[in-house]
Scaffold this motif. Sequence first.
Motif, short mmCIF file in Angstrom:
data_model
loop_
_atom_site.label_atom_id
_atom_site.label_comp_id
_atom_site.label_asym_id
_atom_site.label_seq_id
_atom_site.Cartn_x
_atom_site.Cartn_y
_atom_site.Cartn_z
N ASN A 249 79.89 -42.57 -1.08
CA ASN A 249 79.91 -42.34 0.36
C ASN A 249 80.67 -43.47 1.07
N ALA A 250 81.74 -43.89 0.43
CA ALA A 250 82.53 -45.02 0.94
C ALA A 250 84.00 -44.60 1.00
N THR A 251 84.40 -44.11 2.16
CA THR A 251 85.76 -43.60 2.33
C THR A 251 86.70 -44.74 2.71
N VAL A 252 87.75 -44.91 1.92
CA VAL A 252 88.76 -45.92 2.24
C VAL A 252 89.71 -45.38 3.29
N GLU A 253 89.87 -46.11 4.38
CA GLU A 253 90.77 -45.68 5.44
C GLU A 253 92.09 -46.43 5.42
N GLU A 254 92.07 -47.66 4.91
CA GLU A 254 93.30 -48.45 4.93
C GLU A 254 93.35 -49.37 3.71
N THR A 271 84.04 -52.17 7.18
CA THR A 271 83.95 -53.30 6.27
C THR A 271 85.23 -53.45 5.45
N GLN A 272 85.55 -54.70 5.12
CA GLN A 272 86.72 -55.00 4.31
C GLN A 272 86.28 -55.57 2.97
N HIS A 273 87.06 -55.22 1.95
CA HIS A 273 86.76 -55.70 0.60
C HIS A 273 88.06 -56.25 0.02
N ARG A 274 88.06 -57.56 -0.21
CA ARG A 274 89.27 -58.24 -0.66
C ARG A 274 89.45 -58.10 -2.17
N ALA A 275 90.70 -58.11 -2.58
CA ALA A 275 91.00 -57.98 -4.01
C ALA A 275 92.35 -58.59 -4.31
N GLU A 276 92.56 -58.87 -5.60
CA GLU A 276 93.85 -59.39 -6.03
C GLU A 276 94.79 -58.26 -6.40
N ALA A 277 94.23 -57.08 -6.62
CA ALA A 277 95.05 -55.90 -6.90
C ALA A 277 94.27 -54.65 -6.47
N VAL A 278 95.01 -53.61 -6.13
CA VAL A 278 94.40 -52.33 -5.72
C VAL A 278 95.00 -51.22 -6.57
N ILE A 279 94.12 -50.38 -7.11
CA ILE A 279 94.54 -49.18 -7.83
C ILE A 279 94.03 -47.98 -7.04
N SER A 280 94.93 -47.11 -6.61
CA SER A 280 94.48 -45.90 -5.92
C SER A 280 94.53 -44.73 -6.88
N ALA A 281 93.37 -44.15 -7.13
CA ALA A 281 93.26 -42.91 -7.90
C ALA A 281 92.86 -41.79 -6.97
N ALA A 282 93.21 -41.95 -5.70
CA ALA A 282 92.89 -40.95 -4.68
C ALA A 282 94.08 -40.02 -4.49
N ASP A 283 93.94 -39.09 -3.57
CA ASP A 283 95.01 -38.17 -3.23
C ASP A 283 96.28 -38.94 -2.89
#
Length: 500
Positions: A249-254, A271-283
């Motif tokens: 139930n956590a939709t990423v908007e940006e 809320t923001q969640h920081r990371a060193e890399a992002v992998i999108s397996a979304a649409d």
Amino acid sequence: MSDKSVVVIIGAGLAGLAAGVYAQMNGYRSHIFEHHSRPGGVAAAWRRGDYLIDGGIHFLMGHRPGQPLYDLYKELGAMDGGRFLDMPDYGRYFDEVSGRSITITADLDQLAANLRAISPADGRLIDELIAGVRAMQGAGTFDMSMGEPPELASRWGSVRLLWRMRRVLRYFTGRYARPVSDYAQRFQDPWLRRLVANLFLPEVPYWFVLMLLALLAERQMGLLEEGCPGFVHPIERRYRELGGQVTYNATVEEILVEDGRAAGVRLADGTQHRAEAVISAADGHTTIFKMLGGRYADEPTRARYRDWQLIKPTFMVSYGVARAFDREPHVSMFSLARPLKVGAHVVDMLVLRVFNYSAHFAPAGKTVIQASFDTDWDYWHALHADRPAYEAEKARLAAEVLERLEAHYPGLSTQVEVTDVATPYTTWRYTLNCRGAYMGWLPTSKQLMTSLPRTLPGLADFYMAGQWVVPGGGVPISLLSGRDAVRILCKRDGKPFVAR
């Protein structure tokens, strides 16, 4: 472990879960954020009373030991779930106008004999079909359709692949690369033409159908005894056991970008969640044009999302029935004598799945049956704005489909205990897949054979996985794309990729 090891993954579908498992195996700290309340993405199932409605995986390729795909499933923990049952046949095709039917059996000699009985005049083409299927057996044709992502491809890797495929390369060119609907026109018998054209999707290349029939003949197509949950949940469990985190139930908007690199995500709750890399397996469309605002879409990417064909969305109605279907095939394709009308779209083909091969879908003596057909996104999207009209149309079609099935299974209407309807809008609501396209791109010859990048120009530390970066869709492709995203990440960090 330093912050440089943190990876955010968008989506807990099969590609996202696979990316998470391999990220954990390779020393990264990953966190998956999922729009829905459960894992699986389009590999979805849900309960309606005593019935399990499975709207996801129809069959699984390479489920037997000794196959590379089996090793993949085992790495991910999927083999810790329910059993996999060999498909005894591909299904039955029934023409309501003529009353003719045929079962697409795994026995190629029997299949050839059955086809010749239908149309002796098409014997040469039938022999050609069976010869193509036999050539595909054991040839590793799935490797050809998958290939390596551009970020990992090498000249020698391509040469090795071509060498392994040398025996069947001719089947990927010429008339075999044309849509199966075109190839089917060569048959003299009109009924046989329609059968061949609808063995999968009419738009797929003929070689794709040969590959499927070869897998069937090799007993490398299986059914999930426990449905999607028995495959998806063990992978999620494996991910958690490796230390991965998942938030539903956590939709990423940006997708946050700093200094030309992906730096994390912002959720719908702010809320923001920081990371060193992002992998999108979304649409793919949502990722590129909404989460990233289209800023990193070059002209080839824009042209692809503007011009490429999407797979048609489906309307699906499931019935929980107080009746056993012991002797029925698990899939039947009905060519309708009286087509259905859905908006401006005429439906003349109805696919029926019968979940009679396992006790996990219904109580003893009862069965889930599920009818589906291709439909139009725009019609359902517009109709949803008028909720009463939307619900009325769902009810109308559920009743009309049941009426059609009653002709094949007398008394069925009085035995229905549960009715469940899913429209293209349902698919979008739970998965956010563009226009309800459950498998992404339509698997045409051109689109299947196009190798797409898993990164975007001008954006570092960002990777994509799933059916939108590997045309063709399906379970193996989704899982392999998640693994490949982590392979590319490991290459970036200069460390060997491990799978244990």
